[in-house]
Structure formats: C-alpha cells, structure tokens
Enzyme design. Structure first.
Site, PDB file in Angstrom:
ATOM      1  N   SER A 113       4.756  -5.347  -2.567  1.00 14.64           N
ATOM      2  CA  SER A 113       4.934  -3.913  -2.770  1.00 14.64           C
ATOM      3  C   SER A 113       5.638  -3.300  -1.554  1.00 14.64           C
ATOM      4  O   SER A 113       6.772  -3.659  -1.264  1.00 14.64           O
ATOM      5  CB  SER A 113       3.580  -3.257  -3.057  1.00 14.64           C
ATOM      6  OG  SER A 113       3.741  -1.953  -3.540  1.00 14.64           O
ATOM      7  N   GLY A 160       0.807  -1.217   0.000  1.00 11.09           N
ATOM      8  CA  GLY A 160       0.000   0.000   0.000  1.00 11.09           C
ATOM      9  C   GLY A 160       0.835   1.259   0.000  1.00 11.09           C
ATOM     10  O   GLY A 160       0.355   2.324   0.404  1.00 11.09           O
ATOM     11  N   GLY A 161       2.091   1.161  -0.452  1.00  9.65           N
ATOM     12  CA  GLY A 161       2.923   2.343  -0.608  1.00  9.65           C
ATOM     13  C   GLY A 161       3.316   3.022   0.684  1.00  9.65           C
ATOM     14  O   GLY A 161       3.663   4.207   0.689  1.00  9.65           O
TER      15      GLY A 161
END
Length: 527
Positions: free
Chosen positions: A219, A133-134
């Site tokens: 991610s 989720g960055g």
C-alpha cells in the site's frame, strides 16, 4: 583481516564474555557500529538474532521537525536493542494493525533487523520493508511485518519507521525557502531514504550484502518503494523492488505549488492565533498538533514533486529512463475495493450499475460499462469490485510495472493475489462473530502470507490452506530477493511480465494473459 572477519571476532568475543558473566545473557548477540555497541536477542528456535529500535537518524523534534533527517548521534556503553521504540505520530485507525511499539512520539526514526545467527555462506541478501497505512498510520513493529521467519530463510530483513501525516508530508513556502533546494514535503520518503543509506553502510555487520538490497512495501509502503526507485540518492542502492498494491504512478503525488497551498491552509487552520508561521507550528506539542490537524481535516497529505527526492513527475522520470532499472515483483489483490463502494445501499442490478457509473463518469459511463461487463448480480458485483479496486490502487500498480518494463531492461513479474483470508477471531471484533463476505482477497490480506507470518499474527483463524498458500507465496518472494527471479524447480512457473502474462496466486497458482487488462487500463487512462 576483512571487515566481516573483524566483526565476527568482536561478535564471538563479546558473546563468550556474556556467556561467562550470566546464564541469563546466553541468548544475546552483540555488534559494534560506529554509533556504538549494540546488543540483540537470539531467537533460538529459528536460529535468528533480532535488533530492535536502532536509530538511523536524529529525532525530528523541535527545530528538526519538517526537516530532512540528520545523521544519528552515537551512544555510550551498550545499547540494548530489544525494544521496538516509538511508533511515529498517528491516530488509531485500522483494526488489523497490531503494534509492539513501546509508545508514540516524534522520536521514532528507528529500524529493526533480523538476521541468521549462523551465516557461513557469506553475506546474505537484504530485504528492506516499508509499512503501509495510507501515509497516516503504521509501524515497523507490527506483527505481520516481523522479519524472523524471512531471516530463518537466509534473508537479512529490515523494517523501517518513517514520519506520517502532517509530520511527514507537510509542504509550505517557508519550509521550501529554508530547505536549500527550493522544495518541501516528502520527509517520510526522505526518512526511508536515510534508512536505506544507513542499511547500505551498516548491513554487512549484520551479515547482509549491501549490493543485494531489495526494497519492498504494501500500500503506502508499495507507493514508497516505487518512489524510491525514482530518487537519485536511492537508485544506486537498490538491487530489486517488490510492490504489493500501489505505486507513485497514480493520484498519490502532487505538484509542489499545490502542496504548498495546502500547507498554508493547514497552518491557518490549526494555529489558534494570528501567527501561522512554521516557527510557531514547531512550538506546538506533537500530540496537540496531531489532534488539531485531524480536527481540521488535514490528517492525510500526499508525496510532493519537491525537486530533491522527486525531480519531476513519475511519468516523465520513467519516460526519461531516470529510474532504478532493477527486477520488479509487483501486483494487486482481487478485492482492493468492494462492490458496496459503488452500489452503496442500492440493489445490485444493471440499472443501478449504470446510474452509479454515470455519477463517476458523466460523459463516458457507457464506455466504462463496456470495460467492466456484467449481467447477473454476481457478475455485476465482481465488475464493480474490479472498477473500485482499479480506481483505488490497482491501476497505479499496473502503470508502474508497465512503465518500468517499457523503459527498462530488467525482468518484471506481475501477480494477482486471490486467496480469501479467513475470518478475524471474535475477540478482536468486540466479541462478535465474524462472517466472511469477501468476494476476493482484500487490501493488505497478502502480507502475512508473503512474509511467512501467519503464526505471528494471531487475529485470524488460519487454516491448513492458508499455510499452503503462504508456503508458496513466501518462497516466490525469497527466490526473487536472492536471485531477481521468483522461480525455482519446486514451484509453478511464473513467467515474466514481458511475456504478457501474470500469476494468479491462490491455492492452485494459475498463469493467465494480461492483454485484456492492458486494454482496460489503456482505455481507463484515456477517460
């Protein structure tokens, strides 16, 4: 009597007691931690028990905001672990995130555990998963990260909440001066580390083997997993690591002074008044602070070389062999970026391709064009897609497995995930029909397949082929967690990265060489 046997007796006694008291309580399970007695819920169709929302640290509120996580407090009586708790502070950003959290709060440092009810074979391997989720969104309650199916396959599975955005990654000179180690930031990574330490101390009670903990993530979670392998206090706890799209070996880490300067700008931008001190910032309610940070453009902050969690740049730490030399399974998706990011609204042709490259690489655009060749529109779309994928996250993933393999002894396994995910159901797209225009597997598309969660995440039109791909991908992952090697006699052979090969994961997996990739990344890194 061993600790495991003692725990089993407590479990059995409490379970029988629950059965005698009420038929409504038959599908529960108890464990006794130093923090207190915990009640989980059995999922009978899978033979799995889940424990949700277990605190692994004190709530990072008030004076504990922007401090390293503190050991959790004990509770009285029986804690009912059937609630995922709160997700950490974040804005609603990504449509594919389906939360089961009970709300949002700074009081969010919890983890969730799924374990087989029956485990007569002894302690089981453990998977600790960090969400993506960055570093600005995500939660351990998301459907796609559910650990029940992995647990039904003999893997004790843990998902971890960690602080996000300015709450998790703010560096500031005042914070550095009060930290005791001269640095700041990385609170989200320190949260993950605290959860990992908690798991190592407690997972045996849930049937897990503390000496066989594999950490993983996608991610930002993959970046986190790679970073944990460089953190001195995490290294001894890691038996293996899985990275899905991303690593700390890229643009996702900044020097302390740079992060502190950004922190000063943040404090000045969000505080309405002359006092921009950390004390004043700690007095701003969490919801208001999140809103101000977003409005001022400080929604996303990156990890920092803080002198505690990260002692130096990742490149130097790998070169100095200061990392967890453990088996790695890592890779990327075929469409991490899209050709539209390069071409925008222009026609896809060679002229516009070169013009776009010239904007990105004024002095080297012809060299880049040679690295990503194409003539027809179809070829140019794929070339642009590869370039934008590399610039976003694929190159950093490659750099990680290359550095670990060059400086360590453990085997590594590299993949390219290339199965196109089906369309999202229209009900989740505002009622509109959804057309698949992807040329490959988009960023995050592999998560449900690897974790066996197609049936848990209902937002896509899963087909028979999706289940076939998931069956293979999940088995590779399970094998790796259990043995450090993804292979068994039932699967297509996956050679180690040290043989200069990778596996293309699709309906019919395929092994290909990586020399052209290596040449591309070496050339790209020199630009």
């Amino acid at each position: 009597m061993s600790q495991f046997a003692s725990v089993f007796v407590v479990l059995l006694t409490l379970f029988l007691f629950a059965c005698e008291q009420s038929s409504d309580e038959i599908e529960v399970n108890f464990v006794e931690l130093k923090q207190g007695l915990l009640k989980g819920r059995i999922i009978p169709q899978l033979g799995v028990v889940s424990f949700r929302g277990i605190p692994y640290a004190q709530p990072p509120i008030a004076d504990l905001r922007w401090r390293a996580p503190k050991a959790p407090q004990p509770w009285k009586g029986v804690k009912n672990a059937d609630d995922f708790g709160h997700k950490c502070m974040q804005n609603a950003l990504f449509s594919d995130m389906q939360f089961r959290a009970s709300g949002m709060s700074e009081d969010c440092l919890v983890l969730n555990i799924w374990s087989p009810v029956e485990r007569s074979a002894g302690p089981l391997p453990v998977l600790v998963y960090f969400y993506g989720g960055g570093f600005i969104a995500g939660d351990g309650s998301e459907n796609r990260y559910d650990g029940a199916d992995m647990a039904s396959n003999g893997v004790v599975t843990v998902t971890v909440n960690y602080r996000l955005g300015v709450f998790g990654f703010l560096a500031h000179p005042e914070l550095s001066s009060e930290s005791g180690y001269g640095g700041s930031g990385n609170y989200g990574l320190l949260d993950q580390q605290a959860a990992l330490i908690w798991v190592a101390k407690n997972i045996e009670i849930f049937g897990g083997d503390p000496s066989k903990i594999t950490i993983a993530g996608e991610s930002a979670g993959s970046i986190s997993a790679s970073a944990q392998t460089l953190a001195p206090d995490s290294i001894p706890l890691i038996a293996g690591v899985v990275g899905e799209s991303g690593s700390i070996m890229g643009r996702f880490v900044t020097p302390l002074l740079q992060s502190e300067r950004q922190g000063i700008l943040f404090a000045e931008a969000v505080h309405e008044g002359e006092d921009a001190s950390i004390v004043a910032l700690r007095n701003i309610p969490a919801e208001e602070l999140l809103a101000r940070a977003s409005e001022a453009g400080f929604e996303q902050l990156m990890p920092t070389i803080d002198g505690k969690f990260l002692l130096d740049s990742p490149q130097k730490l790998f070169a100095q062999k200061k990392f967890a030399d453990v088996p790695i399974l890592a890779g990327v998706n075929s469409q991490e970026g899209s050709f539209q990011q390069l071409f925008a609204e222009t026609e896809v042709n060679q002229e516009n391709f070169l013009l776009a490259l010239q904007q990105l690489y004024p002095d080297a655009y012809e060299r880049v064009a040679a690295l990503y060749p194409g003539e027809t529109p179809e070829q140019l779309k794929l070339a642009a897609q590869d370039l934008m994928s590399d610039r976003f996250i694929s190159e950093s993933t490659w750099n990680w497995i290359e550095a670990a393999s060059a400086n360590g002894k453990a085997d590594s396994y590299y993949y390219l995930y290339d199965h196109v995910r089906p369309a999202m159901k229209s009900i989740y797209n505002g009622g509109a029909d959804v057309e698949i225009t992807d040329l490959g597997a988009v960023h995050s598309a592999e998560i449900e397949y690897f974790l066996g969660n197609l049936d848990v995440n209902h937002i896509y039109h899963w087909e028979k082929e999706d289940h076939q791909v998931s069956l293979v991908a999940q088995q590779y992952l399970i094998n790796f967690i259990k043995t450090g090697n993804p292979n068994n006699e039932m699967l297509p052979d996956w050679p180690s990265f040290q043989t200069n090969q990778q596996l293309i994961i699709k309906l019919q997996p395929e092994v290909v060489g990586v020399e052209k990739l290596r040449q591309r990344y070496q050339a790209l890194s020199s630009l």
